[in-house]
Design an enzyme around this catalytic site. Structure first.
Site, mmCIF file in Angstrom:
data_model
loop_
_atom_site.group_PDB
_atom_site.id
_atom_site.type_symbol
_atom_site.label_atom_id
_atom_site.label_comp_id
_atom_site.label_asym_id
_atom_site.label_seq_id
_atom_site.Cartn_x
_atom_site.Cartn_y
_atom_site.Cartn_z
ATOM 1 N NE ARG A 36 -4.217 -1.563 0.102
ATOM 2 C CZ ARG A 36 -4.328 -2.618 -0.717
ATOM 3 N NH1 ARG A 36 -3.366 -2.883 -1.597
ATOM 4 N NH2 ARG A 36 -5.407 -3.383 -0.675
ATOM 5 C CG HIS A 61 -2.990 -1.065 -7.010
ATOM 6 N ND1 HIS A 61 -3.441 -0.404 -5.899
ATOM 7 C CD2 HIS A 61 -3.000 -2.386 -6.677
ATOM 8 C CE1 HIS A 61 -3.723 -1.276 -4.935
ATOM 9 N NE2 HIS A 61 -3.456 -2.489 -5.397
HETATM 10 P P1 NAP Z 1 -1.759 -11.507 5.092
HETATM 11 O O1 NAP Z 1 -1.838 -12.937 4.674
HETATM 12 O O2 NAP Z 1 -2.770 -10.959 6.016
HETATM 13 O O3 NAP Z 1 -0.285 -11.324 5.725
HETATM 14 C C1 NAP Z 1 0.061 -10.195 6.430
HETATM 15 C C2 NAP Z 1 1.478 -10.399 6.986
HETATM 16 O O4 NAP Z 1 1.924 -9.144 7.518
HETATM 17 C C3 NAP Z 1 1.525 -11.415 8.126
HETATM 18 O O5 NAP Z 1 2.709 -12.180 8.047
HETATM 19 C C4 NAP Z 1 1.566 -10.526 9.368
HETATM 20 O O6 NAP Z 1 2.251 -11.061 10.467
HETATM 21 C C5 NAP Z 1 2.393 -9.353 8.842
HETATM 22 N N1 NAP Z 1 2.169 -8.166 9.664
HETATM 23 C C6 NAP Z 1 1.003 -7.521 9.921
HETATM 24 N N2 NAP Z 1 1.219 -6.470 10.728
HETATM 25 C C7 NAP Z 1 2.541 -6.464 11.009
HETATM 26 C C8 NAP Z 1 3.370 -5.630 11.801
HETATM 27 N N3 NAP Z 1 2.884 -4.598 12.483
HETATM 28 N N4 NAP Z 1 4.688 -5.927 11.864
HETATM 29 C C9 NAP Z 1 5.204 -6.978 11.198
HETATM 30 N N5 NAP Z 1 4.461 -7.807 10.418
HETATM 31 C C10 NAP Z 1 3.153 -7.552 10.330
HETATM 32 O O7 NAP Z 1 -1.746 -10.564 3.809
HETATM 33 P P2 NAP Z 1 -1.387 -10.932 2.285
HETATM 34 O O8 NAP Z 1 -2.466 -11.691 1.636
HETATM 35 O O9 NAP Z 1 -0.020 -11.525 2.274
HETATM 36 O O10 NAP Z 1 -1.373 -9.484 1.629
HETATM 37 C C11 NAP Z 1 -0.526 -8.482 2.108
HETATM 38 C C12 NAP Z 1 -0.924 -7.152 1.494
HETATM 39 O O11 NAP Z 1 -0.586 -7.106 0.126
HETATM 40 C C13 NAP Z 1 -2.433 -6.859 1.499
HETATM 41 O O12 NAP Z 1 -2.881 -6.396 2.750
HETATM 42 C C14 NAP Z 1 -2.540 -5.808 0.436
HETATM 43 O O13 NAP Z 1 -2.393 -4.538 1.018
HETATM 44 C C15 NAP Z 1 -1.351 -6.083 -0.484
HETATM 45 N N6 NAP Z 1 -1.767 -6.536 -1.825
HETATM 46 C C16 NAP Z 1 -1.382 -5.784 -2.885
HETATM 47 C C17 NAP Z 1 -1.724 -6.178 -4.166
HETATM 48 C C18 NAP Z 1 -1.267 -5.389 -5.351
HETATM 49 O O14 NAP Z 1 -1.699 -5.661 -6.457
HETATM 50 N N7 NAP Z 1 -0.372 -4.436 -5.183
HETATM 51 C C19 NAP Z 1 -2.467 -7.352 -4.362
HETATM 52 C C20 NAP Z 1 -2.842 -8.087 -3.243
HETATM 53 C C21 NAP Z 1 -2.476 -7.677 -1.976
HETATM 54 P P3 NAP Z 1 1.749 -12.411 11.203
HETATM 55 O O15 NAP Z 1 2.131 -13.528 10.255
HETATM 56 O O16 NAP Z 1 2.553 -12.433 12.462
HETATM 57 O O17 NAP Z 1 0.267 -12.276 11.393
HETATM 58 C C1 GLV Z 2 -4.999 -5.310 -4.121
HETATM 59 O O1 GLV Z 2 -4.279 -4.398 -3.845
HETATM 60 C C2 GLV Z 2 -5.644 -6.140 -3.166
HETATM 61 O O2 GLV Z 2 -5.556 -5.839 -1.957
HETATM 62 O O3 GLV Z 2 -6.277 -7.136 -3.562
#
Ligand code: NAP
Ligand code: GLV
Length: 308
Positions: free
Chosen positions: A223, A271
């Site tokens: 983000r 994005h």
């Molecule tokens: P997720 O499965 O919820 O994983 C979040 C990770 O972040 C977990 O390992 C969590 O730790 C860690 N975390 C959260 N708060 C933290 C903190 N304060 N300090 C250290 N680590 C922390 O999320 P995801 O599916 O991997 O997605 C991550 C992000 O990618 C989404 O929230 C979204 O914003 C972004 N995204 C972007 C796109 C794009 O096209 N650019 C597409 C999809 C997603 P724990 O393991 O300890 O819980």
């Molecule tokens: C894209 O940024 C998503 O969160 O799916």
């Protein structure tokens, strides 16, 4: 059952979701119908009360108000920061975020491309081409670069695995209290895959960037608000950071005239790191509806207190 389908869809996207969700729901729930927001808003009180599920992709604030029968909010996006920022989001209805292996695979591809281009200097060569400059640089190996992946969730784990297979030393950071400073001090590249929460907003600031070795690079695929733009630009201008690959921004689309557009050390993506693909995501969403109806655990259930 009526399902609300609502989001800031591109032209044609809503129809694709209607079609994909309709067929994904059809087998188990032949009576289910997906209604767009305008139809739900124009519906009778009885029809509104029959809305049990909302499929949402960055819906306008307030879209989920006044639905007394709502039992599940299924985000079609992985990140739910904008949804959670809507004070009218019904507080007691379970919220699930999108967890789709196809989206995770797309994210791993994007991270691999960015890190590989940084390792081999391909962004530099692209800039040199624009300047008509023939200048080969030293060829670094994957083993020469240590990559820190912020976030070890669905995306971060997949990205870490693909980068480790590529030959990089990979360090992961999650919310387990592990100190960040030693990880940053050893990082040639930082890939950000954190959710946007109160704890992570503005994390990538001057203090963070100063802890990296001089000449390190940043890949932000999570983000825009994780980054303090002025601090990142200062680090790029001073040479503390050699390059930034940025997919996400405080304001999207990135405003015309923003310093990132023309910065020689910034690569801008619109994005586009990992889209939700209705072909694979609609079955995930439909499976969560069935899980909700059967009282089974939901995939991607958001912990609202943690914010992700
Ligand atoms: P997720 O499965 O919820 O994983 C979040 C990770 O972040 C977990 O390992 C969590 O730790 C860690 N975390 C959260 N708060 C933290 C903190 N304060 N300090 C250290 N680590 C922390 O999320 P995801 O599916 O991997 O997605 C991550 C992000 O990618 C989404 O929230 C979204 O914003 C972004 N995204 C972007 C796109 C794009 O096209 N650019 C597409 C999809 C997603 P724990 O393991 O300890 O819980
Ligand atoms: C894209 O940024 C998503 O969160 O799916």
């Amino acid at each position: 059952m009526i399902c609300l389908l609502c989001g800031d869809f591109d032209p044609g996207e809503e129809a694709a979701w209607q079609q994909a969700l309709g067929s994904a729901l059809a087998a188990a729930l032949p009576q289910a119908q997906c209604w767009p927001l305008a139809d739900v808003q124009a519906a009778t009180a009885a029809q509104r009360a029959a809305v049990q599920v909302a499929f949402v992709a960055n819906p306008p604030a307030g879209a989920l108000q006044g639905l007394p029968g709502l039992r599940l909010v299924q985000s079609l996006w992985a990140g739910v920061d904008k949804l959670l920022a809507d004070p009218t989001l019904p507080p007691d209805v379970p919220l699930a975020r999108m967890v789709d292996p196809a989206m995770t695979a797309a994210m791993a591809e994007t991270a691999l491309w960015a890190v590989l281009a940084l390792q081999r200097g391909f962004f530099t060569y692209a800039a040199q081409q624009r300047a008509g400059l023939w200048r080969p640089h030293a060829q670094r190996r994957a083993q020469d670069l240590c990559v820190t992946v912020l976030g070890q969730g669905e995306m971060g784990r997949a990205v870490s695995a693909v980068l480790a297979r590529q030959g990089h030393a990979v360090q992961g950071w999650r919310r387990d209290g592990q100190a960040l400073a030693p990880l940053l001090a050893a990082s040639d590249v930082v890939v950000n895959l954190l959710p946007l929460t109160a704890d992570t907003r503005g994390l990538i600031n001057a203090g963070f960037l100063a802890q990296l070795p001089r000449g390190a690079a940043l890949v932000n695929l999570a983000r825009g608000a994780h980054v303090v733009d002025a601090d990142l630009l200062a680090a790029l201008d001073s040479g503390q950071l050699s390059h930034a690959v940025l997919d996400v921004f405080h304001t999207e689309p990135l405003p015309a005239g923003h310093a990132y557009w023309q910065h020689p050390r910034v690569t801008v993506l619109p994005h586009a790191a990992a889209f939700t693909d209705p072909r694979s995501a609609a079955p995930v969403a439909a499976a969560n509806v069935q899980a909700m109806l059967a009282g089974r655990p939901l995939l991607g259930l958001v912990d609202r207190r943690r914010g992700y």
